[in-house]
Design a protein around this motif. Sequence first.
Motif, mmCIF file in Angstrom:
data_model
loop_
_atom_site.group_PDB
_atom_site.id
_atom_site.type_symbol
_atom_site.label_atom_id
_atom_site.label_comp_id
_atom_site.label_asym_id
_atom_site.label_seq_id
_atom_site.Cartn_x
_atom_site.Cartn_y
_atom_site.Cartn_z
ATOM 1 N N ALA A 199 -0.541 3.189 7.097
ATOM 2 C CA ALA A 199 0.154 4.275 6.399
ATOM 3 C C ALA A 199 0.427 5.447 7.338
ATOM 4 O O ALA A 199 -0.311 5.681 8.313
ATOM 5 C CB ALA A 199 -0.672 4.749 5.214
ATOM 6 N N ILE A 200 1.486 6.167 7.042
ATOM 7 C CA ILE A 200 1.792 7.391 7.776
ATOM 8 C C ILE A 200 0.773 8.446 7.376
ATOM 9 O O ILE A 200 0.565 8.709 6.182
ATOM 10 C CB ILE A 200 3.216 7.884 7.456
ATOM 11 N N MET A 201 0.110 9.027 8.360
ATOM 12 C CA MET A 201 -0.862 10.089 8.097
ATOM 13 C C MET A 201 -0.191 11.444 8.302
ATOM 14 O O MET A 201 0.284 11.746 9.401
ATOM 15 C CB MET A 201 -2.090 9.959 9.015
ATOM 16 N N VAL A 202 -0.127 12.228 7.253
ATOM 17 C CA VAL A 202 0.535 13.528 7.302
ATOM 18 C C VAL A 202 -0.511 14.619 7.511
ATOM 19 O O VAL A 202 -1.466 14.748 6.725
ATOM 20 C CB VAL A 202 1.329 13.779 6.000
ATOM 21 N N LYS A 262 -10.114 12.040 7.057
ATOM 22 C CA LYS A 262 -10.062 10.759 6.350
ATOM 23 C C LYS A 262 -8.615 10.425 6.009
ATOM 24 O O LYS A 262 -7.858 11.312 5.614
ATOM 25 C CB LYS A 262 -10.887 10.792 5.065
ATOM 26 N N CYS A 263 -8.268 9.153 6.150
ATOM 27 C CA CYS A 263 -6.930 8.701 5.754
ATOM 28 C C CYS A 263 -6.853 8.687 4.237
ATOM 29 O O CYS A 263 -7.673 8.035 3.573
ATOM 30 C CB CYS A 263 -6.659 7.314 6.330
ATOM 31 N N GLY A 264 -5.874 9.376 3.690
ATOM 32 C CA GLY A 264 -5.750 9.431 2.234
ATOM 33 C C GLY A 264 -5.301 8.121 1.612
ATOM 34 O O GLY A 264 -5.434 7.939 0.396
ATOM 35 N N ALA A 265 -4.786 7.200 2.435
ATOM 36 C CA ALA A 265 -4.322 5.920 1.885
ATOM 37 C C ALA A 265 -5.465 4.941 1.696
ATOM 38 O O ALA A 265 -5.605 4.328 0.638
ATOM 39 C CB ALA A 265 -3.263 5.322 2.799
ATOM 40 N N ARG A 295 0.427 7.052 12.437
ATOM 41 C CA ARG A 295 0.058 5.996 11.471
ATOM 42 C C ARG A 295 -1.395 5.590 11.700
ATOM 43 O O ARG A 295 -1.876 5.541 12.840
ATOM 44 C CB ARG A 295 0.978 4.790 11.631
ATOM 45 N N HIS A 296 -2.049 5.276 10.604
ATOM 46 C CA HIS A 296 -3.432 4.853 10.703
ATOM 47 C C HIS A 296 -3.485 3.385 11.131
ATOM 48 O O HIS A 296 -2.811 2.534 10.540
ATOM 49 C CB HIS A 296 -4.139 5.026 9.352
ATOM 50 N N GLY A 310 0.823 -1.206 0.000
ATOM 51 C CA GLY A 310 0.000 0.000 0.000
ATOM 52 C C GLY A 310 0.852 1.248 0.000
ATOM 53 O O GLY A 310 2.080 1.181 0.002
ATOM 54 N N PRO A 311 0.208 2.423 0.046
ATOM 55 C CA PRO A 311 0.967 3.667 0.123
ATOM 56 C C PRO A 311 1.728 3.748 1.436
ATOM 57 O O PRO A 311 1.233 3.344 2.487
ATOM 58 C CB PRO A 311 -0.115 4.754 0.052
ATOM 59 N N GLY A 312 2.928 4.309 1.367
ATOM 60 C CA GLY A 312 3.712 4.459 2.583
ATOM 61 C C GLY A 312 3.235 5.627 3.421
ATOM 62 O O GLY A 312 3.333 5.609 4.656
#
Length: 245
Positions: free
Chosen positions: A235-238, A203-206, A229-230, A193-195
Motif C-alpha cells: 500500500a501507498i504510505m501517506v 505503523k502502516c495504516g493498511a 509503499r510498504h 487490499g487498501p490502495g
Amino acid sequence: MNAEPAAQQRLLQLADVDAELNRIDHRRRAMPELAEITEAEKILRERKDAVVSAETSARDLDREIARLERDVEGVRARAERDQNLLAGAGLPAKQAADLQHELETLARRQGVLEDEQLEIMEQREAVQTNLDAAQGELAEAERALADAQTRRDGTLADLEAAEAGRRRDREPIVDGLPADLVKLYESIRSRGGPGAAMLRARKCGACRLELDRSEVSQIRAAAPDEVLRHEECGAIMVRTSESGL
C-alpha cells in the motif's frame, strides 16, 4: 513515482471513500435477510412437498371410497333383484333356496364392504386434517419468505442509495488527483487490499505493521513528494504529522 504531498494526503480521502464502498459491498453480501431467505425457501419447499403428499393421499383415498361405493351399490342392486325374484309367484323351491342363500351372502358382503368403506372414510378424515394443517403451514412459510424478501429489498435499496452517494463523492476526489497516482492506487487496490493508508506512529495504516528502524530511516531520507509503499502489503504510505518520523 512522485506526487505533491497535498495530493498524497488527498489520496487518503479516496481511500476512506473506497473503504466505505467496501463496507457497503460487504453488508450487501452478508445481509442477514439473505440467510433468512435461503432458510425460508428451504422450509417452503418442504411445506409444498408436505401438501403434495397429503393431497396425493387424499386423492388415493377418494378413489378407494368411490370404488367401494360402486361395489356396495352393485351388491345392493343384486340383492334387490333377488328379493324381487323371491317375491314372484310359482318360484321352484330349489331356486328359492338358492336365492335366499345368495341374499345372505350378499348381506355379508355388503357388511364387509361398508365396514371397509367406514374405515377408509375415517382415514380420509385424518388425511384431510393433515392436509389442512399442511396448507396452513405452507401459507405461513409463504408469508415468512415474502416478509424476508421485502426486508431484503428495503435493505438493498438503502445500500444502493448509500453506494450511489459515495460514488458521487469519489468522482471529484479522483478528478483532483494526478492520473498516474490514481492508476497506481487502483492497481494496488485491485489486489484486494487498501490502495493507500496513513503512516501513523510508524505503523502502516493498511496492514497495521510497525516499521523497523531501517524503514523509518529510509522514509526520513525520502523526498516529501516521493510516493512511498510498504514492502509488506504494497500500500501507498501517506506521511502526515502523525507519522512519528
